[in-house]
Motif scaffolding. Sequence first.
Motif, mmCIF file in Angstrom:
data_model
loop_
_atom_site.group_PDB
_atom_site.id
_atom_site.type_symbol
_atom_site.label_atom_id
_atom_site.label_comp_id
_atom_site.label_asym_id
_atom_site.label_seq_id
_atom_site.Cartn_x
_atom_site.Cartn_y
_atom_site.Cartn_z
ATOM 1 N N MET A 7 0.485 -8.680 -4.151
ATOM 2 C CA MET A 7 0.824 -7.401 -5.095
ATOM 3 C C MET A 7 -0.240 -6.268 -3.961
ATOM 4 O O MET A 7 0.863 -4.847 -4.164
ATOM 5 C CB MET A 7 -0.343 -7.259 -6.484
ATOM 6 N N ASN A 8 -1.387 -5.728 -3.676
ATOM 7 C CA ASN A 8 -2.078 -5.846 -2.457
ATOM 8 C C ASN A 8 -0.774 -4.748 -1.219
ATOM 9 O O ASN A 8 -0.823 -3.767 -0.649
ATOM 10 C CB ASN A 8 -3.422 -5.615 -2.193
ATOM 11 N N LYS A 9 -0.743 -5.774 -1.331
ATOM 12 C CA LYS A 9 0.473 -5.504 0.553
ATOM 13 C C LYS A 9 1.498 -4.632 -0.268
ATOM 14 O O LYS A 9 2.289 -4.034 0.378
ATOM 15 C CB LYS A 9 1.078 -6.884 0.922
ATOM 16 N N LYS A 10 2.194 -5.427 -1.291
ATOM 17 C CA LYS A 10 3.205 -4.297 -1.921
ATOM 18 C C LYS A 10 3.440 -3.395 -1.719
ATOM 19 O O LYS A 10 3.706 -2.179 -1.736
ATOM 20 C CB LYS A 10 3.723 -5.529 -2.683
ATOM 21 N N ASP A 11 1.769 -2.704 -2.685
ATOM 22 C CA ASP A 11 1.477 -1.676 -2.880
ATOM 23 C C ASP A 11 1.513 -0.520 -1.761
ATOM 24 O O ASP A 11 1.565 0.263 -1.573
ATOM 25 C CB ASP A 11 0.617 -1.295 -3.696
ATOM 26 N N ILE A 12 0.360 -1.200 -1.151
ATOM 27 C CA ILE A 12 -0.068 -0.319 0.251
ATOM 28 C C ILE A 12 1.862 -0.270 1.146
ATOM 29 O O ILE A 12 1.661 0.679 1.608
ATOM 30 C CB ILE A 12 -0.370 -1.833 1.574
ATOM 31 N N GLN A 13 2.636 -0.861 1.248
ATOM 32 C CA GLN A 13 3.917 -0.532 1.790
ATOM 33 C C GLN A 13 4.475 -0.082 1.298
ATOM 34 O O GLN A 13 5.189 1.274 2.021
ATOM 35 C CB GLN A 13 4.407 -1.991 1.734
#
Length: 516
Positions: A7-13
């Motif tokens: 989820m962190n990676k998705k949010d950052i993207q």
Amino acid sequence: MTTLTLMNKKDIQTILSSQLFNAEFYLTSYPDVKNSGIDPIIHYVLFGCHENKNPNDTFNTQTYKNLFQSTFEKDENPFAHYLRHNENLYFFEKGLLQNNSHEVLLNCLNKIKKYPYFNPEYYQAANPNIKFEGISATRHALLYGIGEGRTVLSPRHIAQHLGWECKQQLTYTPAKPSGKAVLPESVGVFYHSEGNIFIQELAEILCNYIKRSKINAQLMTEKTPVSERPELCIFCAPHEFFFLRGSEHWKNEDILTSSIMFNTEQPHTLWFTRGLIYCLMSAGVIDICHQNMASFKNTGLNVFHFDPLPVVKKTTLTQTEKKHPFFRILSEETKSSSSPLCPLEERPLDISFFGNTSGNRERFFSHNTEFFTEYSCFLYYRKTDGPLTHSDKYSVPANFPRYIAERSKIALNIHRDDFGFFEWHRLVQQNMASGAVVVTEECFPHPLYKNGTHYLSESARHIPNLIEWLLNTDDGMAEAARIQKNCFRVFANKSLALSKLNDIRSYLASVWSTVQ
């Protein structure tokens, strides 16, 4: 070592793709982030959002979480959620402007960013007691600083902009004919009934100016019911109108954003700053100073220079005005009939002046006291803590400055401070149109009235020498008569008068096309 979840990676993207994360704002607002060595976006996603830090100056993390947290996925970042689901909405605090919409405030924010008199670094330095955490200096100035009466505008930037404008070649350029442009059926020119008597006079002049351009216009005040609202409103002196009692019902956002503001104040004053928010919200700004008008134009506002040709006519005092002490002290010769066309040599007063006290004027008059004792003078020079109103027993009657000017050879103008604004109301309306020869400190250039042709300027130190030459020598009197004649030639120019009427008509049509 920092571990990122899916989820962190998705949010950052999502945040990266939006290009709406302001790393400079984030690092400036939260210096601890810079010291952490973590990339700003990663810091915000992992830690900043939980600490209610903001990713830019238009999104308030805490406000958004309070409204939508129940809809977040596990570990979902609030700003990323906003970008995925609610990007068409606004989520930032409104400060002292709670009655205004986010859309209007964002529009004002974008304007003040382009406003040449505002500088965020200066605002921060001038207000060291403010902690700019999570809010930019520009946003704080708009939402809080103006309303709190803080020092908002940079004196250096004001001086630089006005100085640059004063260097420009300035000539009067007529507007293109309005032709079949659509015009409002009714225009209301508003002034505050408890405000400055000279603002009321400017409102009357503007209203008559519009009427002569064949547009239906009438004077209105704060007491006018909203139910009688005209199609197009013009608010004179917003720094006064919206701050004196009784005007609350005219602060409606729908009214403000479709109205014109008539600015009469100088930009280095507190009065100007407190009226700025209404100018930024408006559909257009009329300004009495050509150089100041350019600053509003930089923000994208539709602007107009107020410069109607004055109506040359004899000034008649009312019976009430004749009971005023200022009239009673006049000599019988001065009270005798006169007119703007009276030759200079037949005028009983040598020099007249009207103005309030200031450091610059105090120095001038104290230094030249002996000089003035040699001449027949009427010098109105007083201390005031507020507007000159009709109820002020020490105030000058509204018609009195022109009455005195009709009987004066020289109308003296000493600026309030170091800013040499061309004060149209004082120089043109009150004095030139009354046939007095204006002698002034150096002024900002004007498109129509030129030094050496329509008035005479000199340094304060040498003004007494200039007046002495004008009054006591044949060459000087001939020069004064030439100046007077040149002014009347402008005022009698029918072609110019028609052009000026077309100017205001075209401007109102251009504003009306954007708000109807």
